[in-house]
Design a protein around this motif. Structure first.
Motif, PDB file in Angstrom:
ATOM      1  N   ASP A   1       6.807 -14.003   5.576  1.00  0.00           N
ATOM      2  CA  ASP A   1       5.344 -13.978   5.698  1.00  0.00           C
ATOM      3  C   ASP A   1       4.834 -12.565   5.467  1.00  0.00           C
ATOM      4  N   LEU A   2       3.775 -12.466   4.671  1.00  0.00           N
ATOM      5  CA  LEU A   2       3.117 -11.171   4.503  1.00  0.00           C
ATOM      6  C   LEU A   2       1.843 -11.198   5.333  1.00  0.00           C
ATOM      7  N   TYR A   3       1.759 -10.285   6.279  1.00  0.00           N
ATOM      8  CA  TYR A   3       0.551 -10.129   7.090  1.00  0.00           C
ATOM      9  C   TYR A   3      -0.291  -9.017   6.479  1.00  0.00           C
ATOM     10  N   VAL A   4      -1.613  -9.256   6.466  1.00  0.00           N
ATOM     11  CA  VAL A   4      -2.531  -8.370   5.763  1.00  0.00           C
ATOM     12  C   VAL A   4      -3.672  -7.986   6.706  1.00  0.00           C
ATOM     13  N   THR A   5      -3.821  -6.696   6.975  1.00  0.00           N
ATOM     14  CA  THR A   5      -4.987  -6.242   7.739  1.00  0.00           C
ATOM     15  C   THR A   5      -6.077  -5.870   6.736  1.00  0.00           C
ATOM     16  N   ALA A   6      -7.250  -6.489   6.895  1.00  0.00           N
ATOM     17  CA  ALA A   6      -8.317  -6.309   5.913  1.00  0.00           C
ATOM     18  C   ALA A   6      -9.663  -6.268   6.643  1.00  0.00           C
ATOM     19  N   THR A   7     -10.146  -5.069   6.875  1.00  0.00           N
ATOM     20  CA  THR A   7     -11.457  -4.834   7.492  1.00  0.00           C
ATOM     21  C   THR A   7     -11.570  -5.558   8.835  1.00  0.00           C
ATOM     22  N   THR A   8     -12.234  -6.704   8.898  1.00  0.00           N
ATOM     23  CA  THR A   8     -12.447  -7.345  10.200  1.00  0.00           C
ATOM     24  C   THR A   8     -11.331  -8.308  10.578  1.00  0.00           C
ATOM     25  N   SER A   9     -10.409  -8.571   9.663  1.00  0.00           N
ATOM     26  CA  SER A   9      -9.530  -9.731   9.845  1.00  0.00           C
ATOM     27  C   SER A   9      -8.058  -9.440   9.631  1.00  0.00           C
ATOM     28  N   LEU A  10      -7.254 -10.371  10.171  1.00  0.00           N
ATOM     29  CA  LEU A  10      -5.826 -10.428   9.883  1.00  0.00           C
ATOM     30  C   LEU A  10      -5.574 -11.696   9.069  1.00  0.00           C
ATOM     31  N   TYR A  11      -4.884 -11.542   7.956  1.00  0.00           N
ATOM     32  CA  TYR A  11      -4.547 -12.669   7.085  1.00  0.00           C
ATOM     33  C   TYR A  11      -3.030 -12.787   6.985  1.00  0.00           C
ATOM     34  N   ARG A  12      -2.612 -13.962   6.455  1.00  0.00           N
ATOM     35  CA  ARG A  12      -1.181 -14.171   6.218  1.00  0.00           C
ATOM     36  C   ARG A  12      -1.016 -15.004   4.957  1.00  0.00           C
ATOM     37  N   ILE A  13       0.009 -14.673   4.199  1.00  0.00           N
ATOM     38  CA  ILE A  13       0.367 -15.513   3.052  1.00  0.00           C
ATOM     39  C   ILE A  13       1.886 -15.581   2.970  1.00  0.00           C
ATOM     40  N   ARG A  14       2.375 -16.745   2.582  1.00  0.00           N
ATOM     41  CA  ARG A  14       3.816 -16.995   2.526  1.00  0.00           C
ATOM     42  C   ARG A  14       4.358 -16.471   1.196  1.00  0.00           C
ATOM     43  N   THR A  15       5.362 -15.637   1.262  1.00  0.00           N
ATOM     44  CA  THR A  15       5.942 -15.090   0.035  1.00  0.00           C
ATOM     45  C   THR A  15       7.320 -15.707  -0.210  1.00  0.00           C
ATOM     46  N   ALA A  16       7.891 -15.323  -1.341  1.00  0.00           N
ATOM     47  CA  ALA A  16       9.245 -15.759  -1.676  1.00  0.00           C
ATOM     48  C   ALA A  16      10.231 -14.600  -1.536  1.00  0.00           C
ATOM     49  N   THR A  17       9.844 -13.598  -0.773  1.00  0.00           N
ATOM     50  CA  THR A  17      10.725 -12.448  -0.602  1.00  0.00           C
ATOM     51  C   THR A  17      10.640 -11.947   0.837  1.00  0.00           C
ATOM     52  N   THR A  18      11.311 -10.886   1.108  1.00  0.00           N
ATOM     53  CA  THR A  18      11.294 -10.294   2.451  1.00  0.00           C
ATOM     54  C   THR A  18      11.271  -8.776   2.329  1.00  0.00           C
ATOM     55  N   ALA A  19      11.011  -8.141   3.445  1.00  0.00           N
ATOM     56  CA  ALA A  19      11.027  -6.676   3.460  1.00  0.00           C
ATOM     57  C   ALA A  19      12.420  -6.172   3.109  1.00  0.00           C
ATOM     58  N   ALA A  20      12.451  -4.987   2.520  1.00  0.00           N
ATOM     59  CA  ALA A  20      13.732  -4.346   2.252  1.00  0.00           C
ATOM     60  C   ALA A  20      14.421  -4.039   3.580  1.00  0.00           C
ATOM     61  N   PRO A  21      15.680  -4.475   3.748  1.00  0.00           N
ATOM     62  CA  PRO A  21      16.396  -4.084   4.966  1.00  0.00           C
ATOM     63  C   PRO A  21      16.707  -2.597   4.897  1.00  0.00           C
ATOM     64  N   ARG A  22      16.720  -1.958   6.057  1.00  0.00           N
ATOM     65  CA  ARG A  22      17.065  -0.543   6.055  1.00  0.00           C
ATOM     66  C   ARG A  22      18.542  -0.381   5.761  1.00  0.00           C
ATOM     67  N   PRO A  23      18.903   0.580   4.945  1.00  0.00           N
ATOM     68  CA  PRO A  23      20.315   0.841   4.724  1.00  0.00           C
ATOM     69  C   PRO A  23      21.005   1.204   6.045  1.00  0.00           C
ATOM     70  N   ALA A  24      22.301   1.008   6.067  1.00  0.00           N
ATOM     71  CA  ALA A  24      23.059   1.404   7.260  1.00  0.00           C
ATOM     72  C   ALA A  24      22.923   2.905   7.471  1.00  0.00           C
ATOM     73  N   PRO A  25      22.887   3.329   8.713  1.00  0.00           N
ATOM     74  CA  PRO A  25      22.804   4.768   8.956  1.00  0.00           C
ATOM     75  C   PRO A  25      24.051   5.467   8.447  1.00  0.00           C
ATOM     76  N   PRO A  26      23.912   6.733   8.080  1.00  0.00           N
ATOM     77  CA  PRO A  26      25.083   7.479   7.593  1.00  0.00           C
ATOM     78  C   PRO A  26      26.146   7.582   8.681  1.00  0.00           C
ATOM     79  N   ALA A  27      27.410   7.568   8.273  1.00  0.00           N
ATOM     80  CA  ALA A  27      28.519   7.591   9.227  1.00  0.00           C
ATOM     81  C   ALA A  27      28.591   8.957   9.908  1.00  0.00           C
TER      82      ALA A  27
END
Ligand code: MG
Length: 292
Positions: A266-292
């Motif tokens: 789900d993509l959540y969108v803050t836009a002036t007075t409102s919060l919106y949502r739209i369903r996507t076909a992707t996801t946020a980039a996962p954070r890489p593993a921390p350096p050893a």
């Protein structure tokens, strides 16, 4: 081209009643999107389980952008305190509020790298005369920089110094590129930099993209390295080479976005007075593993 939105996806309005909605983040353990209503000086929370919005906190010193740290705690910008802070047991705890003795202008947006370093933008919107998004004040170090804080050493370091109004900030999935938007009225653009996160070194600045109408106030990067950014009248999706892939019209001026939901689609969108949502076909980039 792969589809970017889920089949039949439409933009839903989940809440209205803010003045200027900004700074969304998805908190998985609560199934909540938390965001700022800056002029009303409050933080709102949309509960994805019940579909309702509540006031999370009031009198919050004009928080703006937020993210999660490596431990899943909320790290956010306070334009009123001119600081970056962490919320611990419901209370804001200042992490950093100055560099070389001068206070920041009004930190706007923030991202935490895989090694835990905190990167944030510092335009002056919160100290302008209007007092609408903070307290009128002076610029104390004389610029509008992007900073990196290493909490392990306490070192605060400017990493980008040439932008007029640095605002949105994100890394590419492999953290080789740092994206920073400049929301100046004359030269709005998203800039890209080659970055060495561990060393805190940034080089090779170039214009990544300009959106029409401006501005790219805030954005997130998906798992394929595409940039989902606000523009004046829409959410725009940019390929890793900056090409426009998709435009999702939004009926209010868009400030920022975040991925969320059970599966992260789900993509959540803050836009002036409102919060919106739209369903996507992707996801946020996962954070890489921390350096050893
Ligand atoms: Mg912003």
């Amino acid at each position: 081209m792969t589809e970017l939105l889920a089949p039949g996806a439409t933009l839903e309005r989940l809440f209205t009643g803010a003045v200027w909605a900004e700074g969304p983040v998805w908190i998985p353990q609560e199934r909540v999107v938390r965001w700022s209503d800056i002029p009303n000086d409050r933080i709102l929370a949309f509960d994805a389980t019940t579909g309702t919005t509540r006031v999370h906190r009031e009198h919050v010193e004009y928080t703006n952008g937020r993210t999660l740290d490596r431990e899943g705690r909320v790290v956010q910008c306070s334009q009123g305190r001119r600081s970056v802070e962490r919320e611990i047991d419901g209370e804001p705890v200042t992490i950093v509020d100055r560099w070389e003795g001068g206070r920041f202008n009004s930190p706007n947006d923030v991202v935490v790298a895989s090694d835990g370093t905190i990167w944030f933008t510092d335009p002056p919107y919160g100290i302008l005369e209007s007092g609408r998004e903070g307290h009128p004040g002076e610029q104390e170090y004389g610029g509008c920089y992007v900073f990196r804080l290493d909490e392990r050493t306490g070192e605060v370091r400017p990493v980008v110094t040439e932008l007029e109004r640095p605002n949105g900030i994100a890394f590419s999935p492999d953290e080789s590129v740092l994206y920073v938007s400049d929301t100046s009225e004359t030269t709005p653009a998203i800039h890209a930099y080659d970055v060495d996160v561990a060393r805190g070194e940034v080089s090779g600045g170039r214009v990544f993209a300009t959106v029409e109408p401006p501005a790219s106030d805030g954005f997130r990067v998906d798992v394929e390295g595409r940039v989902w950014t606000s523009s004046g009248d829409s959410v725009q999706v940019l390929a890793p080479d900056g090409a426009l892939l998709l435009r999702v019209p939004v009926p209010e001026v868009v400030a920022n976005v975040c991925f969320g939901g059970e599966d992260g689609h789900d993509l959540y969108v803050t836009a002036t007075t409102s919060l919106y949502r739209i369903r996507t076909a992707t996801t946020a980039a996962p954070r890489p593993a921390p350096p050893a």
